[in-house]
Design an enzyme around this catalytic site. Sequence first.
Site, PDB file in Angstrom:
ATOM      1  N   LYS A  33       0.905  -1.184  -0.141  1.00  0.00           N
ATOM      2  CA  LYS A  33      -0.140  -0.010  -0.050  1.00  0.00           C
ATOM      3  C   LYS A  33       0.895   1.276  -0.012  1.00  0.00           C
ATOM      4  O   LYS A  33       1.882   1.167   0.444  1.00  0.00           O
ATOM      5  CB  LYS A  33      -0.873  -0.109   1.036  1.00  0.00           C
ATOM      6  CG  LYS A  33      -0.128  -0.074   2.654  1.00  0.00           C
ATOM      7  CD  LYS A  33      -1.216  -0.146   3.776  1.00  0.00           C
ATOM      8  CE  LYS A  33      -0.313   0.186   5.122  1.00  0.00           C
ATOM      9  NZ  LYS A  33      -1.125  -0.518   6.166  1.00  0.00           N
ATOM     10  N   TYR A 243      16.568  30.606   2.060  1.00  0.00           N
ATOM     11  CA  TYR A 243      15.550  31.429   2.396  1.00  0.00           C
ATOM     12  C   TYR A 243      15.864  31.883   3.885  1.00  0.00           C
ATOM     13  O   TYR A 243      16.270  31.052   4.647  1.00  0.00           O
ATOM     14  CB  TYR A 243      14.340  30.586   2.319  1.00  0.00           C
ATOM     15  CG  TYR A 243      13.872  30.506   1.045  1.00  0.00           C
ATOM     16  CD1 TYR A 243      13.357  31.647   0.179  1.00  0.00           C
ATOM     17  CD2 TYR A 243      13.568  29.317   0.320  1.00  0.00           C
ATOM     18  CE1 TYR A 243      12.721  31.381  -0.941  1.00  0.00           C
ATOM     19  CE2 TYR A 243      13.217  29.246  -0.977  1.00  0.00           C
ATOM     20  CZ  TYR A 243      12.575  30.305  -1.453  1.00  0.00           C
ATOM     21  OH  TYR A 243      11.977  30.103  -2.830  1.00  0.00           O
TER      22      TYR A 243
HETATM   23  C1  LIG Z   1      -0.261  -1.415   6.962  1.00  0.00           C
HETATM   24  C2  LIG Z   1      -1.098  -2.740   7.465  1.00  0.00           C
HETATM   25  C3  LIG Z   1      -0.362  -3.787   7.655  1.00  0.00           C
HETATM   26  C4  LIG Z   1       1.460  -3.784   7.585  1.00  0.00           C
HETATM   27  O1  LIG Z   1       1.854  -3.461   8.923  1.00  0.00           O
HETATM   28  P1  LIG Z   1       3.161  -3.125   9.421  1.00  0.00           P
HETATM   29  O2  LIG Z   1       3.246  -2.838  10.569  1.00  0.00           O
HETATM   30  O3  LIG Z   1       3.997  -2.268   8.123  1.00  0.00           O
HETATM   31  O4  LIG Z   1       4.013  -4.604   9.130  1.00  0.00           O
HETATM   32  C5  LIG Z   1      -0.763  -5.002   8.171  1.00  0.00           C
HETATM   33  N1  LIG Z   1      -2.108  -5.124   8.006  1.00  0.00           N
HETATM   34  C6  LIG Z   1      -2.979  -4.097   7.736  1.00  0.00           C
HETATM   35  C7  LIG Z   1      -4.501  -4.105   7.820  1.00  0.00           C
HETATM   36  C8  LIG Z   1      -2.547  -2.912   7.530  1.00  0.00           C
HETATM   37  O5  LIG Z   1      -3.126  -1.841   7.151  1.00  0.00           O
END
Ligand SMILES: *Cc1c(COP(=O)(O)O)cnc(C)c1O
Length: 335
Positions: A33, A243
């Site tokens: 994601k 800046y």
């Molecule tokens: C983002 C996410 C993960 C991954 O979690 P990590 O701590 O990055 O391993 C697992 N399950 C769900 C539902 C998530 O949203």
Amino acid sequence: MATITLNRSNYHHNLNQFALKTGSKDKIAIVLKDNAYGHGILEMAKLSSEFGLTKAVVRKVSEAKLIDVFFEDIIILGGKVEPHPNYSYVVNSLEQLKTLPKDAKIELKIDTGMHRNGIAMDEIDAALSIIKQKEINLNGIMSHYASADELGSEYFFQLQNFRVAKTKTLEAGFENARFHIDNSAGAMRCSEFEFDLVRLGVGAYGYNHMDSSFDDFQLKPVLYLYAKRVATRTLQKGQRAGYGGEFVAPKDMLVSTYDIGYGDGWRRGDAFNPFITADSGTILGRVSMDFILLEGDKEEACVMEGAMSAAQHFQTIAYEITSALHADISRKIVN
Ligand SMILES: *Cc1c(COP(=O)(O)O)cnc(C)c1O
């Protein structure tokens, strides 16, 4: 523009650590994601597939479509359900269950204690009967830990609830459902991996934010960030640069601009508490939208080797640093 390199052998090393812990590559669903936590979704999908992973997790259908040539099984965390043989949609509420098309393939999320998403423990029976009645394809039962990376009893409480959810589901006759609650931290801290999948995110990218009292997984950073020199000039002692003129040259010195700034997702930070790059350069003065200033004139600066030092410096977590890096920065797989 800046460049990101992705280290193949480090990534495969990390995946291997989790395959050893869970007992199999088949138990890893790689979380891609948010542009693979900023690493680049296509590149990371390709590297995952090369390693032999066949399962992925994304947030949106649009992400699934980008990578579905690489995977047999994609869990989609949100959005509208568009049935597809390889996609399984996370369902978070009874209302959502009632609106699903027949044959929708789902992972039902149970709120075991995080209280963010998912159906309540006392709604499980109702949910399973709706699923039976509507002939929905219950592909999995899942939950999510609120604090697997911290000491404390919360983790055990959630684990216990999830075991109850599993028993109820099996007793209701859903023998083909799979069960998964672990994120990276859950998999790292358990002594024996108990369920069918780990939804592996941050650990795969090389970050271990666990309380130091847990077993130390040796993970390696995957993302390296470089910036190229744009221009060089000599500052006289006392001249101010950038800046607000917040950098004042303490001596006559050679300085160069490099092509990364907050417009690329790099942190603007505080000019009076400068970030030190991986190759020991101090960012001088304020970060601009597209530039930083460093002493010297080398062609390329290595801004970060992994995001742990930036996370410490900016008082956040590594994946907030990486996921902020814009998708149009070029990504190159190395080694
Ligand atoms: C983002 C996410 C993960 C991954 O979690 P990590 O701590 O990055 O391993 C697992 N399950 C769900 C539902 C998530 O949203």
